[in-house]
Scaffold this active site. Sequence first.
Site, PDB file in Angstrom:
ATOM      1  CB  SER A 148      -1.011   0.010   1.267  1.00  0.00           C
ATOM      2  OG  SER A 148      -1.333   1.315   1.357  1.00  0.00           O
TER       3      SER A 148
ATOM      4  CG  HIS B  98      -3.768  -1.868  -1.629  1.00  0.00           C
ATOM      5  ND1 HIS B  98      -4.864  -2.538  -2.021  1.00  0.00           N
ATOM      6  CD2 HIS B  98      -4.236  -1.116  -0.621  1.00  0.00           C
ATOM      7  CE1 HIS B  98      -5.953  -2.242  -1.224  1.00  0.00           C
ATOM      8  NE2 HIS B  98      -5.406  -1.413  -0.358  1.00  0.00           N
TER       9      HIS B  98
ATOM     10  CG  ASP C  35      -5.121   1.866   1.149  1.00  0.00           C
ATOM     11  OD1 ASP C  35      -6.087   1.000   0.922  1.00  0.00           O
ATOM     12  OD2 ASP C  35      -4.039   1.674   1.459  1.00  0.00           O
TER      13      ASP C  35
ATOM     14  CG  MET D  42      -8.380   6.835   2.747  1.00  0.00           C
ATOM     15  SD  MET D  42      -7.470   6.465   4.459  1.00  0.00           S
ATOM     16  CE  MET D  42      -6.489   4.898   4.384  1.00  0.00           C
TER      17      MET D  42
ATOM     18  CG  HIS E 208      -9.314  -0.163  -0.338  1.00  0.00           C
ATOM     19  ND1 HIS E 208      -8.655  -0.384   0.731  1.00  0.00           N
ATOM     20  CD2 HIS E 208     -10.623  -0.436  -0.058  1.00  0.00           C
ATOM     21  CE1 HIS E 208      -9.614  -0.822   1.780  1.00  0.00           C
ATOM     22  NE2 HIS E 208     -10.849  -0.598   1.272  1.00  0.00           N
TER      23      HIS E 208
ATOM     24  CG  MET F 269     -11.254   2.811   2.589  1.00  0.00           C
ATOM     25  SD  MET F 269      -9.773   2.640   3.393  1.00  0.00           S
ATOM     26  CE  MET F 269      -8.769   2.703   1.732  1.00  0.00           C
TER      27      MET F 269
ATOM     28  CG  MET G  20     -11.600  -3.601   5.262  1.00  0.00           C
ATOM     29  SD  MET G  20     -10.132  -3.158   4.311  1.00  0.00           S
ATOM     30  CE  MET G  20      -9.234  -2.222   5.647  1.00  0.00           C
TER      31      MET G  20
ATOM     32  CG  ASP H  88      -6.302  -3.156   2.944  1.00  0.00           C
ATOM     33  OD1 ASP H  88      -5.181  -2.821   3.455  1.00  0.00           O
ATOM     34  OD2 ASP H  88      -6.924  -2.459   2.384  1.00  0.00           O
TER      35      ASP H  88
HETATM   36  C1  DX5 Z   1      -6.192   0.897   5.777  1.00  0.00           C
HETATM   37  C2  DX5 Z   1      -5.926   0.738   4.427  1.00  0.00           C
HETATM   38  C3  DX5 Z   1      -4.620  -0.236   4.337  1.00  0.00           C
HETATM   39  C4  DX5 Z   1      -3.419   0.174   4.998  1.00  0.00           C
HETATM   40  C5  DX5 Z   1      -2.573  -0.931   5.332  1.00  0.00           C
HETATM   41  O1  DX5 Z   1      -7.462   1.820   5.699  1.00  0.00           O
HETATM   42  O2  DX5 Z   1      -6.987   0.344   3.505  1.00  0.00           O
HETATM   43  O3  DX5 Z   1      -4.393  -0.608   2.917  1.00  0.00           O
HETATM   44  O4  DX5 Z   1      -2.743   0.893   4.309  1.00  0.00           O
HETATM   45  O5  DX5 Z   1      -1.592  -0.472   6.020  1.00  0.00           O
HETATM   46  P1  DX5 Z   1      -0.907  -1.710   6.729  1.00  0.00           P
HETATM   47  O6  DX5 Z   1      -0.185  -2.794   6.118  1.00  0.00           O
HETATM   48  O7  DX5 Z   1       0.253  -0.616   7.638  1.00  0.00           O
HETATM   49  O8  DX5 Z   1      -1.745  -2.048   8.205  1.00  0.00           O
HETATM   50 ZN    ZN Z   2      -6.343  -0.651   1.474  1.00  0.00          ZN
END
Ligand code: DX5
Ligand code: ZN
Length: 230
Positions: free
Chosen positions: A12, A37, A39, A41, A70, A72, A141, A177
Amino acid sequence: MAFNRDIKIAPSILSADFANFGQEIQAIETEGCDWVHVDVMDGHFVPNLTFGPPLLAAIRPHIKTVMDVHLMISPVDEYIEAYAAAGSDVITAHIEAGNHTHRTLQAIRNTGAKAGLALNPGTGLDDVEYLLDLVDLFCVMTVNPGFGGQKFIHSQVDKVKKLRAMIGDRPIHIEIDGGITPETAPLMAAAGADVLVAGSAVFKGGSVANPAPYGRNIRAIRDAANKVLG
Ligand code: DX5
Ligand code: ZN
């Protein structure tokens, strides 16, 4: 993107140097990752704010493997086309993001991207049965979404086992994840996962100037996962 259930490591970039995405992506790919990956948000669905479509379009030419996005965000439907146009290979939306998940998955597939469905740790499997034929990837998750570096939630191992049984022979990936390390990866590989997202556990100790730790971290997670598969 030919389907297989081999273990895939998806760093990520939430844990990368934000001033240096192009070189960070080149470094993790050179060091052996399988997917990248991303993320996204929105500061509403989750209490953190990250990347919009222009950022994804800017990093896309640097990604030679798979851009695994991903989302969110809520609402999600009106943003799917923009994230697809930015070059996403996989677009994952949350089942908790709206009331019309079936429509959301159809909309993702209509763009030509693979459709992912993410489930928060507190969400059960009751509502996924009639969605199976629209899903290319489930993202389970193992932390509450929003931040990197959180602790793995062990109750999700049982969820993955049940999900794996529901999937049967369908060509659907199970992605995990949150909190993936060489210690937690084998639990999920044994339960039936094939895509392991890892942020802090991949990027720790390295940098674009010193990328070798990225490679060691990726191999440590992959080897630990493959060991239990025999
Ligand atoms: C959390 C994200 C993850 C996160 C994982 O909301 O979707 O992808 O970055 O990070 P680690 O591996 O540090 O838990
Ligand atoms: Zn993620």
